[in-house]
Design an enzyme around this catalytic site. Structure first.
Site, short mmCIF file in Angstrom:
data_model
loop_
_atom_site.label_atom_id
_atom_site.label_comp_id
_atom_site.label_asym_id
_atom_site.label_seq_id
_atom_site.Cartn_x
_atom_site.Cartn_y
_atom_site.Cartn_z
N SER A 205 14.48 58.53 -28.64
CA SER A 205 15.60 57.60 -28.59
C SER A 205 15.92 57.25 -27.14
O SER A 205 15.76 58.08 -26.24
CB SER A 205 16.84 58.23 -29.24
OG SER A 205 18.01 57.47 -28.99
N TYR A 233 23.10 65.29 -29.61
CA TYR A 233 21.99 64.39 -29.91
C TYR A 233 21.16 64.07 -28.67
O TYR A 233 19.93 64.21 -28.68
CB TYR A 233 22.54 63.09 -30.51
CG TYR A 233 21.47 62.09 -30.88
CD1 TYR A 233 20.71 62.26 -32.04
CD2 TYR A 233 21.22 60.97 -30.09
CE1 TYR A 233 19.73 61.34 -32.40
CE2 TYR A 233 20.24 60.05 -30.44
CZ TYR A 233 19.51 60.24 -31.59
OH TYR A 233 18.53 59.33 -31.94
#
Length: 384
Positions: A205, A233
């Site tokens: 990501s 995350y």
């Protein structure tokens, strides 16, 4: 395939990182740069990827066997479908096997009359259980067949939720997004060697740009950093890049295994269900900027099938720095964050990860030599 920057340029970027004192968080300039990249990608990703077709055309893949985690929804589902429609043998490695079987039935019905039935199967895999990862790997390796592509697609981003821990005792983002895929990648090396040339594709990501990994506090419980879902995350995604860097370096060219991280871009997936209402509204208001799951799958499909990927990865192996390939949402080589080039931290992440998942530090070397290894989370099972 040409890299977006020269090896020398990358060395210049990385040099300062190795001489830093122990960091406890990103510097404000690094943090600001990371958010700038995130905003830039969101606003311009569709323009930058305008040269790509959708869906991405794939060559015949009849001789390819692919394992895809998290393939019942979002990017993983699109990746599995397109690979299967191109002839690959697709293994959906998922926690919800019923949902996977229902999805396969739907695909087969839609595909009926267009060719041979899709070659898809389902195997149970729960990334919140490291013992499940060991069982899955043992079952697959026992087939003694080749594995050509492992796509570590599954991930979680529990936006706004309190900190949660798996039954193994690890923060859930870190376990699902990094620890479990790392364990799976290492344990499946015997099958990947049989499938050589083969690939490990880690769906990462752009959010790794604002991540920071403290190897002494990977669960973020020491109090040095306040836990938020964003911290969990982004840290897990950065840890995945750092681990991939070292794994790529440790795999010799003759093993024939390429390690690639990809950014799918900013994608409308199931993670939006957990977003605050106002952010969900923004998602609906700016559909032009947000990729669909089909568009988001293109970087994974590219990394899994493009014939020049092995050559590019081999070129990176010649670099003295441990750097794996990183493919952008526009399907071009790019550089990950500056922090991802911190060599000292990369090796610390490597060692800490193997310790946390219960593998010996020489696990990769032993598997490459054809030896058996034991993972503590599968101690009651036979050796891998």
């Amino acid at each position: 395939m040409a890299s977006s920057s020269s090896s020398e340029g990358k060395n210049e970027e990385r040099e300062p990182a190795t001489s830093k004192l122990k960091k406890e968080r990103l510097g404000w300039m690094e943090w600001l740069r990371g958010w700038f990249y995130l905003a830039y990608e969101m606003l311009f990703q569709r323009i930058m990827a305008s040269h790509l077709q959708n869906p991405m055309p794939l060559p015949p893949l009849n001789d390819l066997t692919c394992i895809i985690t998290g393939s019942t929804s979002g990017i993983g589902r699109e990746t599995a479908r397109q690979l299967a429609e191109s002839g690959a043998h697709v293994v959906m490695a998922v926690r919800n096997t019923k949902a996977a079987h229902d999805q396969i039935k739907k695909w087969q019905d839609e595909w009926s009359g267009r060719g041979l039935p899709l070659n898809i199967e389902v195997m149970e895999l729960d990334l919140l259980s490291l013992a499940s990862v060991v069982r899955f790997s043992k079952t697959w390796n026992a087939r003694s067949g080749p594995l050509h592509v492992l796509i570590n697609n599954a991930g979680i981003f529990s936006i706004g939720e309190p900190q949660k821990f798996s039954k193994d005792g690890y923060e859930e983002h870190m376990q699902v997004n990094h620890l479990a895929p790392a364990l799976l990648s290492v344990l499946l090396l015997p099958s990947l060697i049989r499938g050589s040339p083969s690939r490990i594709v880690n769906v990462n990501s752009i959010m790794h740009q604002v991540g920071f990994v403290d190897t002494e506090d990977m669960n973020v419980v020491s109090g040095k950093r306040k836990f938020t879902s964003l911290v969990g995350y982004s840290s897990s995604k950065l840890a995945q890049v750092m681990f991939s860097n070292v794994l790529h370096k440790k795999l010799p060219g003759e093993a024939g295994i390429s390690v690639v991280c990809v950014s799918p871009g900013i994608v409308q997936t199931n993670v939006a269900r957990d977003l605050p209402k106002i952010v969900q509204a923004a998602y609906r208001l700016i559909p032009y900027f947000i990729f669909t799951a089909e568009e988001g799958s293109r970087s994974s499909l590219f990394a899994a099938t493009d014939p020049q990927i092995p050559e590019y990865c081999e070129m990176l192996k010649a670099d003295e720095w441990p750097v794996s390939a990183f493919i952008s949402q526009e399907c071009r080589p790019t550089n990950p964050s500056e922090e991802a080039y911190n060599v000292e931290t990369c090796f610390k992440v490597w060692e800490k990860t193997l310790e946390l998942v219960g593998l010996p530090l020489d696990a990769v070397e032993r598997l490459l030599q054809g030896e058996d290894i034991t993972c503590k989370y599968g101690a009651h099972e036979k050796k891998i």
